[in-house]
Design an enzyme around this catalytic site. Structure first.
Site, PDB file in Angstrom:
ATOM      1  N   ARG A 209       0.851  -1.182   0.000  1.00 28.76           N
ATOM      2  CA  ARG A 209       0.000   0.000   0.000  1.00 28.76           C
ATOM      3  C   ARG A 209       0.888   1.234   0.000  1.00 28.76           C
ATOM      4  O   ARG A 209       1.899   1.279   0.693  1.00 28.76           O
ATOM      5  CB  ARG A 209      -0.926   0.022   1.229  1.00 28.76           C
ATOM      6  CG  ARG A 209      -2.039  -1.023   1.202  1.00 28.76           C
ATOM      7  CD  ARG A 209      -3.070  -0.702   0.125  1.00 28.76           C
ATOM      8  NE  ARG A 209      -4.235  -1.588   0.165  1.00 28.76           N
ATOM      9  CZ  ARG A 209      -4.365  -2.683  -0.547  1.00 28.76           C
ATOM     10  NH1 ARG A 209      -3.368  -3.070  -1.347  1.00 28.76           N
ATOM     11  NH2 ARG A 209      -5.470  -3.416  -0.479  1.00 28.76           N
ATOM     12  N   GLU A 238      -3.066   7.346  -4.575  1.00 30.25           N
ATOM     13  CA  GLU A 238      -3.536   6.732  -5.827  1.00 30.25           C
ATOM     14  C   GLU A 238      -4.991   7.124  -6.082  1.00 30.25           C
ATOM     15  O   GLU A 238      -5.783   7.214  -5.137  1.00 30.25           O
ATOM     16  CB  GLU A 238      -3.448   5.203  -5.723  1.00 30.25           C
ATOM     17  CG  GLU A 238      -2.046   4.645  -5.747  1.00 30.25           C
ATOM     18  CD  GLU A 238      -2.043   3.117  -5.651  1.00 30.25           C
ATOM     19  OE1 GLU A 238      -3.103   2.488  -5.908  1.00 30.25           O
ATOM     20  OE2 GLU A 238      -1.008   2.542  -5.303  1.00 30.25           O
ATOM     21  N   HIS A 255       0.369  -0.032  -9.505  1.00 27.57           N
ATOM     22  CA  HIS A 255      -0.317  -0.969  -8.607  1.00 27.57           C
ATOM     23  C   HIS A 255      -0.754  -2.228  -9.361  1.00 27.57           C
ATOM     24  O   HIS A 255      -1.908  -2.646  -9.291  1.00 27.57           O
ATOM     25  CB  HIS A 255      -1.538  -0.293  -7.954  1.00 27.57           C
ATOM     26  CG  HIS A 255      -1.978  -0.967  -6.685  1.00 27.57           C
ATOM     27  ND1 HIS A 255      -2.643  -0.307  -5.685  1.00 27.57           N
ATOM     28  CD2 HIS A 255      -1.863  -2.256  -6.249  1.00 27.57           C
ATOM     29  CE1 HIS A 255      -2.925  -1.143  -4.696  1.00 27.57           C
ATOM     30  NE2 HIS A 255      -2.445  -2.330  -5.018  1.00 27.57           N
TER      31      HIS A 255
END
Length: 376
Positions: A209, A238, A255
């Site tokens: 993360r 993000e 990601h």
């Protein structure tokens, strides 16, 4: 029956089509109105599933998330309404493990500093961290694990403290969930102080993360410490990474560390199995039948004598440089980050490639890395 699914989930039609009508949506922009008359909701990590999203729906039979993490799901709210929920723990672990391993090989090649002989620290020893360790140990790399939560639960593996890991490791790979409170919170786990503690020439990878690293502190740090090499697959804020940070990162991706075709298919398939249980039906579809053949199913190699040769074999399955180049060209475009994720469909895992006619000395460790057909 109406099924609503994130448009980035593959094979939903093939697996769930016989159960009813399927509508695919942009998971990041999903609204309560779209969910109102849905029977089955299938999401990924970009969708916040909570009371605000579900309050208008009185017929929901199942919520599934094709992810490991559940920080985007209000589990208490679902439980209060007796709505069955399942995630897909481990579905993309192999993909993340191979991604991190390939990234390390790419750093080794770019900076002429072999991975072999380095000590790698893995922060977070759950499914993905364990998969990284599996690749590294297959290649003969010393691995240190840090996971105080699993250690406290009695996990029998050997663990070290985070400070010890930082002091001893040449490479650090992050694989924790995001937690904002508690003794072992991971939000800004690597803040300015921890970044400044890194040994000279350390490689730092984040595939979990974005907020596990304070990105503003990382920018300031990298401006002063070019010896530290960083790989970021995840970003604070993000889908809008800090534009100023990107030039300082050695490999950038949107990601997608877990976005192998196998991993995504596995996540959808795990939800399909759970839906079958909830609806008390027989799940007859098989995952293996969904996957296409790799563009070249088999390669014949006589010997893997160097680390460069191993990297070339890995690139035959997945070339990280392609995604890095694409990211730098497109991340500032409108919806560029999500567009890259949505269209990321080419990535495969080592198991998709059969390696034949290997010398006996290479058989075991290549098989342990995940390549199939080794030694045939």
């Amino acid at each position: 029956m109406k099924i609503l699914a994130d448009e980035n989930m593959p094979y939903v039609q093939q697996l769930f089509g016989h159960l009813g009508t399927i509508e695919t949506v942009n998971g990041r922009e999903l609204t309560a109105e779209q969910v109102n008359n849905v029977d089955i909701l299938l999401v990924r990590s970009v969708t916040q599933v909570n009371q605000a999203l579900l309050a208008g729906n009185n017929q929901l039979k199942f919520v599934g998330s094709a992810t490991i993490g559940t920080d985007h799901i209000d589990l208490d709210y679902l439980a209060s309404r007796n709505i069955p929920f399942s995630n897909a723990p481990g579905c993309n672990a192999t993909a993340v493990g191979e991604f991190a391993f390939i990234a390390m090989l790419e750093l080794a090649q770019r900076f002429k500093s072999p991975l072999k002989g380095k000590v790698v620290g893995i922060v977070g020893a759950g499914n993905t961290g364990t998969a990284v360790a599996k690749c590294l140990e297959a290649y003969g790399i010393e691995v240190l694990l840090c996971d105080p939560v699993l250690e406290a639960k009695g996990d029998p593996r050997s663990f070290v403290s985070l400070n010890f890991l930082i002091d001893k490791c040449d490479v650090i790979s992050l694989h924790t969930p995001i937690t904002k409170t508690g003794e072992h919170k991971t939000w800004y786990l690597f803040d300015e102080a921890r970044l400044n503690r890194l040994r000279e020439n350390t490689w730092l990878l984040n595939c979990c993360r974005g907020e596990v690293i304070d990105n503003r502190a990382l920018l300031k740090f990298k401006q002063q410490r070019d010896d530290i090499k960083v790989v970021l697959d995840v970003w604070e804020g993000e889908p809008h990474p800090m534009p100023e940070l990107v030039p300082y990162i050695e490999f950038c991706t949107p990601h997608i560390a877990g976005y192998s075709l196998e991993g995504k298919a596995r996540g959808t398939y795990m939800l399909y199995q759970q839906v079958a249980k909830v609806l008390n039906i027989k799940g007859e579809n098989k995952m293996d039948a969904l996957l296409p053949a790799l563009w070249s199913e088999q390669v014949t190699v006589t010997e893997i004598a160097t680390e460069r040769a191993l990297l070339q074999l890995a690139r035959f399955v997945y070339d990280l440089r392609d995604d890095d180049e694409l990211f730098r060209k497109n991340f500032l475009n409108n919806l560029g980050f999500d567009h890259m994720r949505k269209n990321h469909k080419h990535r495969r895992e080592f198991s998709a490639l059969k390696v034949s006619n290997m010398g006996q000395t290479n058989v075991n460790w290549l098989s342990n890395l995940g390549f199939s057909g080794v030694g045939l």
